[in-house]
Each structure stands twice: as structure tokens, then as C-alpha cells.
Scaffold this motif. Structure first.
Motif, PDB file in Angstrom:
ATOM      1  N   UNK A 370       0.823  -1.212   0.000  1.00  0.00           N
ATOM      2  CA  UNK A 370       0.000   0.000   0.000  1.00  0.00           C
ATOM      3  C   UNK A 370       0.860   1.267   0.000  1.00  0.00           C
ATOM      4  N   UNK A 371       1.985   1.197   0.682  1.00  0.00           N
ATOM      5  CA  UNK A 371       2.869   2.367   0.714  1.00  0.00           C
ATOM      6  C   UNK A 371       3.489   2.630  -0.653  1.00  0.00           C
ATOM      7  N   UNK A 372       3.991   1.590  -1.288  1.00  0.00           N
ATOM      8  CA  UNK A 372       4.742   1.772  -2.527  1.00  0.00           C
ATOM      9  C   UNK A 372       3.856   1.904  -3.751  1.00  0.00           C
ATOM     10  N   UNK A 373       2.621   1.406  -3.687  1.00  0.00           N
ATOM     11  CA  UNK A 373       1.716   1.575  -4.815  1.00  0.00           C
ATOM     12  C   UNK A 373       0.874   2.841  -4.694  1.00  0.00           C
ATOM     13  N   UNK A 374       0.480   3.172  -3.429  1.00  0.00           N
ATOM     14  CA  UNK A 374      -0.484   4.265  -3.273  1.00  0.00           C
ATOM     15  C   UNK A 374      -0.091   5.289  -2.208  1.00  0.00           C
ATOM     16  N   UNK A 375       1.062   5.141  -1.602  1.00  0.00           N
ATOM     17  CA  UNK A 375       1.492   6.100  -0.586  1.00  0.00           C
ATOM     18  C   UNK A 375       0.710   6.025   0.702  1.00  0.00           C
ATOM     19  N   UNK A 376       0.099   4.885   0.992  1.00  0.00           N
ATOM     20  CA  UNK A 376      -0.728   4.728   2.198  1.00  0.00           C
ATOM     21  C   UNK A 376       0.167   4.447   3.403  1.00  0.00           C
ATOM     22  N   UNK A 377      -0.094   5.138   4.500  1.00  0.00           N
ATOM     23  CA  UNK A 377       0.651   4.918   5.738  1.00  0.00           C
ATOM     24  C   UNK A 377      -0.026   3.827   6.565  1.00  0.00           C
ATOM     25  N   UNK A 378       0.783   2.909   7.119  1.00  0.00           N
ATOM     26  CA  UNK A 378       0.264   1.814   7.944  1.00  0.00           C
ATOM     27  C   UNK A 378       0.811   1.927   9.357  1.00  0.00           C
ATOM     28  N   UNK A 379      -0.042   1.586  10.326  1.00  0.00           N
ATOM     29  CA  UNK A 379       0.372   1.601  11.727  1.00  0.00           C
ATOM     30  C   UNK A 379      -0.192   0.383  12.443  1.00  0.00           C
ATOM     31  N   UNK A 380       0.543  -0.073  13.438  1.00  0.00           N
ATOM     32  CA  UNK A 380       0.172  -1.286  14.161  1.00  0.00           C
ATOM     33  C   UNK A 380      -0.027  -0.976  15.641  1.00  0.00           C
ATOM     34  N   UNK A 381      -0.990  -1.676  16.259  1.00  0.00           N
ATOM     35  CA  UNK A 381      -1.332  -1.440  17.664  1.00  0.00           C
ATOM     36  C   UNK A 381      -1.523  -2.772  18.386  1.00  0.00           C
ATOM     37  N   UNK A 382      -1.049  -2.805  19.626  1.00  0.00           N
ATOM     38  CA  UNK A 382      -1.242  -3.994  20.460  1.00  0.00           C
ATOM     39  C   UNK A 382      -1.163  -3.568  21.918  1.00  0.00           C
ATOM     40  N   UNK A 383      -2.119  -3.997  22.734  1.00  0.00           N
ATOM     41  CA  UNK A 383      -2.107  -3.567  24.132  1.00  0.00           C
ATOM     42  C   UNK A 383      -1.378  -4.544  25.048  1.00  0.00           C
ATOM     43  N   UNK A 384      -0.353  -5.190  24.503  1.00  0.00           N
ATOM     44  CA  UNK A 384       0.593  -5.962  25.296  1.00  0.00           C
ATOM     45  C   UNK A 384       1.926  -5.241  25.320  1.00  0.00           C
ATOM     46  N   UNK A 385       2.917  -5.891  25.893  1.00  0.00           N
ATOM     47  CA  UNK A 385       4.225  -5.264  26.009  1.00  0.00           C
ATOM     48  C   UNK A 385       4.846  -5.007  24.633  1.00  0.00           C
ATOM     49  N   UNK A 386       5.607  -3.927  24.543  1.00  0.00           N
ATOM     50  CA  UNK A 386       6.205  -3.498  23.280  1.00  0.00           C
ATOM     51  C   UNK A 386       7.143  -4.550  22.699  1.00  0.00           C
ATOM     52  N   UNK A 387       7.924  -5.205  23.555  1.00  0.00           N
ATOM     53  CA  UNK A 387       8.922  -6.158  23.067  1.00  0.00           C
ATOM     54  C   UNK A 387       8.374  -7.575  22.926  1.00  0.00           C
ATOM     55  N   UNK A 388       7.111  -7.796  23.301  1.00  0.00           N
ATOM     56  CA  UNK A 388       6.545  -9.141  23.243  1.00  0.00           C
ATOM     57  C   UNK A 388       6.518  -9.627  21.789  1.00  0.00           C
ATOM     58  N   UNK A 389       7.034 -10.818  21.556  1.00  0.00           N
ATOM     59  CA  UNK A 389       7.207 -11.367  20.209  1.00  0.00           C
ATOM     60  C   UNK A 389       8.065 -10.455  19.327  1.00  0.00           C
TER      61      UNK A 389
END
Length: 703
Positions: A370-389
Motif C-alpha cells: 500500500x505504501x509503494x503503490x499508493x502512498x498509504x501509511x500503515x500503523x500497528x497497535x497492540x495492548x501488550x508489552x512493546x517487546x513481546x514477540x
């Protein structure tokens, strides 16, 4: 002649008598060793029984070499005290190793140890909230250890003193060398079949994917040998790899491009099951239809009415005319694997990519496309610890998300929801982050991984309002001495918070004019295996159950804005692998299908699920480790169906072998990524003046 026979018989009798005396003397001197062998085998087989359900091993030879080595080493020791310490130590190590891997097996829903799990060591105590202990294994093993420790100590002074002669040492040394040679040969022949360029052997392997093959200790040792000396990936011919990658592209379906230009929201709902909010007496006999659930209710209709009060937003989503329900979808994965498969469409064998390949270049991930074809920004969210997995590194580097927001960020400026350290609330994450998740000034792609329904399931202060609401309606009341029923109560209360989070999302999208042009996917990453909640609700405890595969049936729902797609329920077999190509299909984006394990749910084709976590293949009719070890098959399948499964599985294994090579080589780094995007743009050009679909075959000039 008779005299010669009589003399031979007499000599044989004397030799036999002498051998008997020698054997009796050896036994008296080596009571400790004989008892050790018996005790160790009993401990090991008990571990196998509580995991695989079988009190035997089909391939115990590696395990037996360790028994033999301990016994032979004891022959060098001059006294019974030192031998007693050796054998008791060996038994204790056997017990501890088995206990560790039994806990791993129980806490992960039946995962057998493999070498790549060593990468999970930093997250080991976060993956499970509490350690499940097998009472049967601990009780039997504790009794065996106690008896050996007590009786062995008592007999150390009563046994004849061992006579460690020079000839005995020479014999022991020769036997040690023979055992070590046997161990090496067994290790080699147990792993030599590994070929990173040809995984078809997996369809005929004798392994069952349980501890009933080599035992727990034998499996651990074999995995260490395989990991260190037999796991190298042969990159092979890069030209052949290039040709394979770009050989085919995904085919169009009747719904291709219906949501072109839409925003994308994908919500992985941890341990989400249909019985979270649905009443189904046949499928979920111990769910809301269970007598304990009806204790204060007059009828099924009344319970269903109450469920709409408890889960208004899930019903709002489920019953929308814009929602496609994947009614026959399955998952046999862990969260990190399901997460990756829905973002990149594939997963390599023998590694956990969050740890092994966190900085690889993956141009075919949805965020990167999506970024390279259409310039769409992606973001990820998780309400666990930042370093988990290792998400903080993997999501922003390899997967292409601009940012990854975790519990430490979410709770930085709020005290609601219990804060970091307790199982956090999905509703707090959605409420706190909704403006970042669903921006109103640009097109977006947002991936959300929830955590509230993650096990273990126990009473939690931050879910108290949901318990009160359940009690006010007489739904799943607390039951004394009913651990299974109470685990379900706590699970469903957690689901009520996930429902609240979904409501926050839907309301925000509606209020900001985003609902009409946003694809939302809700799916369960795996069944609720913690504490056996899924087994309990579905009353499935054995592969002998007629509906065994129902155990792995999980929700998948896709809402494409407010479009009426004309196919509200898909009943063909689908799985978590199909989510990636389905989202891209709706967006009208063609990709290279040899990188994609699944198919669009809107196509006529059907995928086959391979679980990297459990080393199993499955559809809705068959479940197997290999075609020579079919664990479950539906009574209505025939030879033609098996032939089709063999064909699909072979094609999938060919894809996996190439994906292994792609990851091991970081194939797309540098100019290879630019080439990928160039070719991707070419196959996604608009239709030409003749009306031909942009998903036509690639021309030689493109390749």
C-alpha cells in the motif's frame, strides 16, 4: 555318540549355571542401575501419556542411548554411594526436562518442542500468565523419585561391593563407544531427510508430531541436533527462485476491486471464538445452551435476547448487510504466526520470523504494498508489552508499519484499565488510540492485535462490571467447584470488553464519515485453548469425536464499507491464510500468488492449511501429520478427495520451500525490492482500452 551328547549337555548345564550365578551376582551389585532403568522409563512414559495419550514410544532409540550411557558411566564408579548420586541426578534431570516440556505443551495448546522455540526464551514467562501443572505426571514421577531416593539409599549399604576391574573398564569403554556411535547414527538418519528445496517428504514422514515417537527427552535432543547441524537452508539457484516468485499472479474473482481505494482495518481478536457471543446448542453444548447457563433463564430465546444486550457491537458487525461471514474458517496457529500470515500471506518453516528475520525486506507485506503503490501509511497497535514477540522491531522494520504502539505507549497518560502489568483492556486501547488508528485526513491501513481474551481465564478486577452484568441477566453465573464453567464465564466477560472496543471503532468511523470506505476484518487467531475452554464448550476431547475439527473453527468476518457484496455467508473451507489474499482482492490489488499460501475467499478455489506451530495439515474434512498418519478424516471423503489433498499439499510445500529460501537469503533486499515493486505496479495497471482486466498473464517483457 550318546556319551558325547551327554558330555555336551553337562558342559552346557555347567556354563548355564555359571552364567546364572554371574547374572545373579551382577544384579545384586547393580540393583541401583536396574531400578534406575525402570524408574526412568516409567517417568518418561508417563510424560508421553499425559501429552500424546499413549503409554509407549514408537522410536525410543535415542532416549535409550542416554539410559545406556548413564548405566555404563556408573560402571567406572567404585562405590554404590557415587552410583546412587549419579542415577538420582539422572532421574531428576529426566523429571525436570519432561516437566518443562509438558508445561510448554499444555500452555500452548499442544505444541511439541522444536529448535526454533529457543528464540522465545525472552518471552517465555509472558506467553502464559500461569504455568499449567500436570497432576498425573507430577504425582507419578514424585512417587517414583521418592521411592528410588529412599530405597536406593537404604540398599547402598546392603549390596555387594562392586568390583571395578581393569577388564570391566575396558568392556565398559567399548560399550560406551558403541552407544555413542549408535547415538550419532540415530541422530543422522533421523534428520538426513531434511532438504530445504524439497519438503514433499513431509507428506510421508513417520513422525506423528507428538512425543509418542521419540519421547520428550529424545525429541529435545533430536531437535537440538537438527537445529545445530541439519537446519541450514540451501539458497540454491537464484534464477530459479526469481522465476518461481513471478511465475503466477492471483486470479480475479467476482468481487475483485469492489473496495478499490478503501481504508483497511484488520483486527486480530486474541482467542476469539464464535461462542463468545453466539448461542448454538448443537455446536456449543456447554456454552450458553448449557443447563448451568439456563439456571435463571426461561428459554433459549430469552438467552439470545440477553446476548444481544451483552454483545451489541459484535451482533451489529455480524448481521450487517455489508459483512461477509466466513462460516467455515479454521486456524491452528499461535498469535504471532496468524498475525504474520494475515500481513504477508506466508510463513517459513523451522523459524519464528519475528526473531529470526526481524529486519528482512518483505515488499509483499500489505503495509509495503500500500505504501509503494499508493502512498498509504500503515500503523500497528497492540495492548501488550512493546517487546513481546519482538514486535517493536519486526513490525516497523520487516513488515513496513510506520509505527508500532504498545501498552507502554497506551498507558503512558492514562490510569484506566489496570495499566501495564495486568491483562489490559481492549476498550481502553481503542478509546485512547482511535484518532491514531483511524485518521480522518488521509487514507490508512491499521492493524490491531487485541489481548483481553488472551488466557489464562481467572477473575480480574478490571472486568468486574462485566461480571455484574452477566449476573444481572443470569448468564454464566459463578459456579462453586466448576472450574470449566467458571473459565468460560471469565472468557466471555473478557469478550464483552472486546465487544466494547469494536463499538468504539464502529462509532468513531461512523461519526467521522469513514465507515463507507473502510474494509474491516475481524478474526480469531486461534481457538480458546487455554484451560481447555474450547474443548469444554464444544465437548470435544478426542480425535475420535465425530466433530473433532470443529475444535479449530474460528470467526472471520469482513465488512467492506457499506457495500452489499451479495454473499453474506461463505460456507466453503477457508483459513487464516485466506485473509491476506481476500483483503487484496477486495482492494483490486493483484500479487504474485506463489508468495501466497491461501486464496481469496471469494474465489472458487480452496486452500489447505498447514500449521507451522503444530506440523499438521488440515481442511474441514481431514487432519493429518502425513498421509501415512491421518489423525482424523470425515466419513464422507473418498479417494478422489485424498488425491486432491495430496495435490494441494504438494503445491503448498513447494511454496513453503521457496519461502524458506527467500527468508534465509533475505532475497528482496536492495535492488530486488525495487524490481518487485516495478513488476507489481505493472500487473496492477488499469484496464486497457480493449477492456482487458489488468490481471492478465505477465508478458515476457514484464519478466
Amino acid at each position: 555318540m550318546n556319551g558325547k551328547l551327554a558330555a555336551f549337555a553337562q558342559r552346557s548345564k555347567i556354563k548355564l549355571k555359571s552364567f546364572g550365578k554371574t547374572l545373579l551376582q551382577f544384579s545384586k551389585v547393580n540393583y541401583l542401575m536396574c531400578a534406575y532403568i525402570l524408574a526412568s522409563v516409567l517417568i518418561e512414559l508417563t510424560g508421553v501419556a499425559v501429552t500424546a495419550g499413549k503409554f509407549y514410544m514408537t522410536d525410543p532409540w535415542l532416549y535409550l542411548t542416554f539410559l545406556a550411557l548413564a548405566c555404563l558411566i556408573s560402571q567406572y564408579l567404585p562405590g554404590h554411594r557415587s552410583r546412587y548420586v549419579l542415577f538420582l541426578t539422572a532421574l531428576s534431570v529426566n523429571f525436570i526436562l519432561d516437566l518443562i516440556f509438558i508445561m510448554v505443551y499444555d500452555s500452548t495448546g499442544g505444541t511439541v518442542f522444536d529448535f526454533a522455540m529457543l528464540n522465545l526464551h525472552s518471552d517465555a514467562m509472558r506467553i502464559v500468565e500461569s504455568l499449567p501443572l500436570s497432576f498425573t505426571y507430577i504425582f507419578v514421577s514424585a512417587v517414583v523419585l521418592a521411592l528410588y531416593a529412599t530405597l536406593g539409599f537404604m540398599f547402598t549399604r546392603r549390596m555387594p561391593k562392586p568390583n571395578v576391574t581393569r577388564s570391566a573398564r575396558i568392556t565398559s569403554t567399548a560399550l560406551v563407544l558403541a552407544v555413542l556411535s549408535g547415538n550419532v547414527l540415530l541422530s543422522y538418519f533421523g534428520n538426513y531427510r531434511f532438504d530445504s528445496n524439497d519438503l514433499s517428504y513431509k507428506l510421508y514422514q513417520p513422525e506423528t508430531g507428538t512425543y509418542s515417537n521419540k519421547g520428550i527427552v529424545g525429541n529435545f535432543y533430536n531437535e537440538m541436533i537438527r537445529g545445530f547441524w541439519f537446519s541450514d537452508i540451501d539458497i540454491g539457484d537464484t534464477d530459479e527462485l526469481h522465476d518461481f516468485i513471478y511465475k503466477h499472479q492471483t486470479e480475479s474473482t467476482p468481487l475483485t476491486g469492489r473496495a478499490t481505494g478503501f481504508n483497511v482495518v484488520t483486527v486480530l481478536c486474541e482467542s476469539f471464538e464464535w461462542f463468545t457471543f453466539l448461542y448454538d446448542e448443537e455446536r456449543y453444548p456447554n456454552g450458553y445452551a448449557c443447563p448451568i447457563a439456563n439456571k435463571f433463564s426461561d428459554s433459549a430465546a430469552q438467552i439470545k435476547t440477553h446476548l444481544r444486550e451483552l454483545f451489541p457491537n459484535l451482533y451489529r458487525f455480524y448481521e450487517s448487510t455489508s459483512t461477509t461471514v466466513f462460516n467455515n474458517s479454521y486456524s491452528l496457529n499461535k498469535t504471532d504466526i496468524s498475525e504474520n500470515e494475515t500481513i504477508i500471506g506466508n510463513y517459513p518453516l523451522y523459524q519464528y520470523i519475528n526473531y529470526a528475520y526481524p529486519t528482512n525486506t518483505m515488499p509483499y507485506s500489505i503495509p509495503n504494498i500500500l505504501k509503494n503503490l499508493y502512498g498509504v501509511e500503515s500503523n500497528s497497535f497492540h495492548n501488550g508489552y512493546k517487546t513481546f514477540y519482538n514486535r517493536n522491531e519486526h513490525h516497523t522494520n520487516a513488515l513496513g508499519f510506520k509505527s508500532f504502539t504498545a501498552a507502554e505507549d497506551i498507558y503512558e497518560h492514562t490510569e484506566d484499565g489496570g495499566g501495564v502489568g495486568e491483562r489490559n483492556l481492549d476498550s481502553v486501547m481503542f478509546e485512547t488510540c482511535k484518532q491514531q488508528m483511524f485518521p480522518t485526513d488521509r487514507r490508512f491501513n491499521t492493524y490491531i492485535t487485541t489481548i483481553t481474551q488472551h488466557g489464562q481465564y481467572a477473575k480480574r478486577d478490571n472486568l468486574r462490571p462485566y461480571y455484574d452484568k452477566l449476573d444481572s441477566l443470569g448468564i454464566l453465573p459463578y459456579a462453586e467447584d466448576e472450574d470449566d464453567a467458571n473459565a468460560l464465564r471469565y472468557y466471555c466477560a473478557a469478550g464483552m470488553d472486546t465487544d466494547k472496543a469494536i463499538g468504539i471503532m464502529l462509532d468513531y468511523l461512523d461519526a467521522n464519515g469513514l465507515a463507507d470506505n473502510t474494509i474491516i476484518t475481524l478474526f480469531g487467531d486461534h481457538n480458546a485453548y487455554y484451560q481447555g475452554v474450547s474443548n469444554y464448550v464444544k465437548n470435544i476431547y478426542s480425535t475420535d469425536s465425530a466433530n473433532y475439527l470443529e475444535l479449530y473453527r474460528v470467526p472471520v468476518m469482513i465488512k467492506a464499507g457499506n457495500l452489499n457484496l451479495g454473499n453474506p455467508v461463505i460456507n466453503k473451507f477457508t483459513c487464516v491464510l485466506d485473509i491476506y489474499p481476500t483483503i487484496l482482492d477486495l482492494l483490486g490489488i493483484s500479487v504474485f500468488s506463489n508468495l501466497t499460501y491461501g486464496v481469496s475467499a471469494y474465489s472458487e478455489k480452496q486452500s489447505i492449511l498447514y500449521s507451522r506451530a503444530y506440523d499438521k495439515f488440515m481442511t474441514d474434512k481431514i487432519y493429518f501429520n502425513s498421509l501415512s498418519n491421518i489423525i482424523y478424516k470425515s466419513p464422507d471423503i473418498d479417494a478422489n478427495y485424498i488425491d486432491g489433498i495430496k495435490k494441494n499439499a504438494t503445491e503448498l510445500l513447494e511454496k513453503i520451500s521457496h519461502v524458506n529460501r527467500i527468508f534465509a537469503a533475505d532475497y528482496f533486499k536492495g535492488n530486488k525490492a525495487s524490481e518487485f515493486y516495478t513488476l507489481l505496479k505493472q500487473i496492477n495497471e488499469p484496464v486497457d482500452i480493449n477492456g482487458k482486466n489488468h490481471r492478465g498473464a505477465l508478458t515476457d517483457s514484464v519478466l
